[in-house]
Structures are given as C-alpha cells and as structure tokens.
Design a protein around this motif. Structure first.
Motif, PDB file in Angstrom:
ATOM      1  N   ARG A   1      38.302  78.515  27.618  1.00 36.57           N
ATOM      2  CA  ARG A   1      39.555  79.285  27.594  1.00 36.57           C
ATOM      3  C   ARG A   1      40.560  78.753  28.604  1.00 36.57           C
ATOM      4  O   ARG A   1      41.778  78.893  28.411  1.00 36.57           O
ATOM      5  CB  ARG A   1      39.261  80.764  27.863  1.00 36.57           C
ATOM      6  N   ALA A   2      40.079  78.138  29.676  1.00 39.52           N
ATOM      7  CA  ALA A   2      40.977  77.622  30.709  1.00 39.52           C
ATOM      8  C   ALA A   2      41.395  76.175  30.468  1.00 39.52           C
ATOM      9  O   ALA A   2      42.242  75.652  31.200  1.00 39.52           O
ATOM     10  CB  ALA A   2      40.283  77.722  32.076  1.00 39.52           C
TER      11      ALA A   2
ATOM     12  N   GLU B   1      41.202  61.140  28.223  1.00 40.46           N
ATOM     13  CA  GLU B   1      41.295  61.772  26.904  1.00 40.46           C
ATOM     14  C   GLU B   1      40.688  63.168  27.013  1.00 40.46           C
ATOM     15  O   GLU B   1      39.487  63.321  27.197  1.00 40.46           O
ATOM     16  CB  GLU B   1      40.531  60.969  25.853  1.00 40.46           C
ATOM     17  N   GLY B   2      41.509  64.188  26.920  1.00 40.72           N
ATOM     18  CA  GLY B   2      41.002  65.552  26.952  1.00 40.72           C
ATOM     19  C   GLY B   2      40.355  65.908  28.273  1.00 40.72           C
ATOM     20  O   GLY B   2      40.784  65.488  29.357  1.00 40.72           O
ATOM     21  N   SER B   3      39.281  66.691  28.197  1.00 39.17           N
ATOM     22  CA  SER B   3      38.590  67.195  29.385  1.00 39.17           C
ATOM     23  C   SER B   3      37.085  67.101  29.180  1.00 39.17           C
ATOM     24  O   SER B   3      36.592  67.084  28.060  1.00 39.17           O
ATOM     25  CB  SER B   3      38.961  68.660  29.647  1.00 39.17           C
ATOM     26  N   LYS B   4      36.359  67.074  30.305  1.00 41.59           N
ATOM     27  CA  LYS B   4      34.894  67.121  30.279  1.00 41.59           C
ATOM     28  C   LYS B   4      34.423  68.323  31.079  1.00 41.59           C
ATOM     29  O   LYS B   4      35.036  68.691  32.086  1.00 41.59           O
ATOM     30  CB  LYS B   4      34.278  65.859  30.876  1.00 41.59           C
TER      31      LYS B   4
ATOM     32  N   ARG C   1      38.589  71.201  19.209  1.00 45.04           N
ATOM     33  CA  ARG C   1      38.807  72.598  19.591  1.00 45.04           C
ATOM     34  C   ARG C   1      37.476  73.346  19.520  1.00 45.04           C
ATOM     35  O   ARG C   1      37.200  74.023  18.531  1.00 45.04           O
ATOM     36  CB  ARG C   1      39.832  73.268  18.663  1.00 45.04           C
ATOM     37  N   PRO C   2      36.645  73.249  20.533  1.00 43.36           N
ATOM     38  CA  PRO C   2      35.370  73.970  20.492  1.00 43.36           C
ATOM     39  C   PRO C   2      35.587  75.483  20.439  1.00 43.36           C
ATOM     40  O   PRO C   2      36.572  76.007  20.980  1.00 43.36           O
ATOM     41  CB  PRO C   2      34.690  73.568  21.804  1.00 43.36           C
ATOM     42  N   HIS C   3      34.670  76.171  19.781  1.00 45.93           N
ATOM     43  CA  HIS C   3      34.739  77.625  19.688  1.00 45.93           C
ATOM     44  C   HIS C   3      34.053  78.231  20.907  1.00 45.93           C
ATOM     45  O   HIS C   3      32.883  77.945  21.177  1.00 45.93           O
ATOM     46  CB  HIS C   3      34.050  78.117  18.418  1.00 45.93           C
ATOM     47  N   ALA C   4      34.754  79.090  21.612  1.00 43.07           N
ATOM     48  CA  ALA C   4      34.157  79.752  22.769  1.00 43.07           C
ATOM     49  C   ALA C   4      33.166  80.809  22.300  1.00 43.07           C
ATOM     50  O   ALA C   4      33.490  81.644  21.455  1.00 43.07           O
ATOM     51  CB  ALA C   4      35.240  80.399  23.625  1.00 43.07           C
ATOM     52  N   PRO C   5      31.941  80.772  22.800  1.00 37.49           N
ATOM     53  CA  PRO C   5      30.963  81.774  22.367  1.00 37.49           C
ATOM     54  C   PRO C   5      31.302  83.156  22.898  1.00 37.49           C
ATOM     55  O   PRO C   5      31.900  83.306  23.968  1.00 37.49           O
ATOM     56  CB  PRO C   5      29.652  81.258  22.972  1.00 37.49           C
TER      57      PRO C   5
ATOM     58  N   ILE D   1      37.456  68.333  24.109  1.00 41.62           N
ATOM     59  CA  ILE D   1      36.587  68.699  25.221  1.00 41.62           C
ATOM     60  C   ILE D   1      35.205  68.098  24.969  1.00 41.62           C
ATOM     61  O   ILE D   1      34.703  68.130  23.840  1.00 41.62           O
ATOM     62  CB  ILE D   1      36.493  70.223  25.378  1.00 41.62           C
ATOM     63  N   PHE D   2      34.608  67.566  26.030  1.00 40.33           N
ATOM     64  CA  PHE D   2      33.315  66.906  25.939  1.00 40.33           C
ATOM     65  C   PHE D   2      32.339  67.561  26.915  1.00 40.33           C
ATOM     66  O   PHE D   2      32.725  68.020  27.994  1.00 40.33           O
ATOM     67  CB  PHE D   2      33.452  65.419  26.260  1.00 40.33           C
TER      68      PHE D   2
END
Length: 282
Positions: free
Chosen positions: A224-225, A200-203, A130-134, A231-232
C-alpha cells in the motif's frame, strides 16, 4: 596475459559497480551504495587493467565469523582472461577464516561447488506490475520502524541473520525512499519489512515474521505504501508459505539464485523468512 590489479573501491567506484549490476539485469536499489558501504566500507573490490575498471566483487565481513560475497562481475569484453579468478581469490582471502555465503546465478553453481561451496536452497525472485495486497484478519499492529527503539528492531533482525549487522540495518531502515514497517504485539517486535525503490520499481526485503499472518500484514502495508511501478520479492524457496503469499498476490517467478555456503551453514529460521534482504549482502 596481463592480470588486473585489485584494490579497495572508493565510494564513487561503487556507483560504477551498481551501473554494471543494472546492466546485468540485477536491478539495484537507488540508495544501495550508501547502505552497502555502511555494512563494511572496506568490503568492495575493484579490478583495474592499466587504470581501466574491468571487474568487481564484494566481500563484506560481518565480524570475524561470517562474510558474504556478491557483486561478482567482470565486464563482458574482459571475460576469460583471469581477472574474475583474481577477484575471487582476493575476496575469499578477505573473508577467511569464517563461513562465507553467496547468492550465485544458477549457471555458476558447479564452479562455486569446486571452490568449496555447498547448495543450501534456491532463492526465487517474484514480481508483478500490481501485486494484490492480502487481507489479513486479526492482523497485528503495523507501524513505521522509526517509531520503535532501534535496539529492539536490531534484536529482532538478529534472529534471521547469522550475526549482528547494526550499521547496515540502521542505514537500510532510514535510507531515502525506503519504507520500513514493523509488526508489534504484547511480546514486542513480531515482524519487520522494508520496501526500497530500485531502478525498476521497488523491492521488498527483508520480510521477517513470526508467522504467516504477520508476514502478510507487513507485506500488505508495504504494498500500500509502494510508489507506482512493479514490485519484486526475493524469497527462500523452501518457505512454501512465502511462495503461496507471493502467488496469491499475483506475482510470478522472474529470477533465481543459489544460496550457497563455504563452511558451516548458519541455522536460520527459513519458515519465518518471507523475503531476504538482498542478493548482494545476504
């Protein structure tokens, strides 16, 4: 020892190659096959032994002066028998006489060097659950890429790739599940980013921006989308600001490649490349 026969892949063969890539841990995108074929439908080669597929490679030509080599896989049970060398020779013959790029696994750097490739830089894959959106102050306007004329988006992309790739780019921006965003300002397009669903997830890739604030704004919009899942982001290590952005988002290194070229390496604006498009096609 019997040498494999090399032939051009049919569309259904590329699905098999993507399964092999997934087994290698490369995590291909769900719509990669159609997008890759749009880049160069003749650029994917399959090695067969008595009708059995045993290996593959891509040798995608972007015009006459530049090509990119990827998807270099020989099935584990068939390695060490010369099939990989046959694929390599067929791919390099197809890409001559222009410059050839590749993103190779680090363990193969010496082999690529002996074939005339020189290291330009490392690419690092960063990832997080879960990356943090800046948060970006004074962020430029962000909108779907489809809201702009394709010609404007393609013209911006050409600043970051050695040659035009309009066929591939059009497919990449509009593929099912892909989220494509652009940043715009008085001067036109300021940034471009695409998020694609993978096994696996998204890039995220590409992520091109005129400056760090623009790159972060697009990065935040894509996060956010994004659907649920990890996410990679594949980024060029020399871009220290891109590395800082990924680290600040809570992402950590997961994989790396060696960006190498045979011939004259293109002079790309690395400091504005916050995410490369793919390890397979450059």
């Amino acid at each position: 020892m019997t040498t494999a026969t090399i032939r051009r892949m049919r569309p259904q063969d590329l699905a098999l190659a993507l399964d092999w890539a997934a087994a290698e841990g490369w995590n291909p995108g769900l719509s990669d096959a159609a997008c890759f074929l749009a880049a160069d439908p003749d650029g994917f080669l399959l090695a067969e032994l008595a009708g059995e597929p045993v290996g593959c490679v891509s040798a995608v030509r972007y015009g006459d002066a530049f090509g990119f080599l990827g998807f270099y896989i020989v099935r584990p049970e068939h390695r060490g028998r010369g099939h990989g060398l046959a694929l390599w020779r067929a791919a390099m013959a197809r890409l001559q006489p222009g410059t050839v790029g590749l993103d190779g696994v680090v363990a193969q750097q010496d082999n690529y060097r002996r074939s005339g490739f020189a290291l330009l830089h490392r690419n690092i894959r960063y990832g997080a659950a879960r990356p943090h959106a800046p948060h970006v102050q004074d962020a430029p306007a962000i909108s779907p890429a489809a809201d702009l004329p394709f010609a404007a988006v393609a013209a911006f992309d050409r600043h970051f790739f050695p040659t035009a790739r309009d066929g591939f780019l059009g497919a990449w921006l509009s593929a099912p599940g892909h989220v494509a965003r652009v940043a715009t300002g008085p001067g036109g397009v300021l940034g471009l980013g695409v998020l694609r669903p993978c096994r696996e997830g998204s890039k995220i890739g590409p992520l091109f921006a005129q400056d760090g604030a623009t790159g972060r704004a697009i990065f935040a919009a894509l996060l956010r989308a994004a659907p649920p899942g990890p996410i990679f982001l594949d980024l060029p290590e020399p871009n220290a600001d891109a590395v800082a952005m990924a680290v600040a988002a809570g992402m950590t290194p997961a994989f790396e490649t060696a960006r190498m070229y045979a011939g004259v390496a293109p002079a790309l604006p690395i400091d504005r490349i916050y995410g490369i498009t793919s390890f397979e096609l450059g």
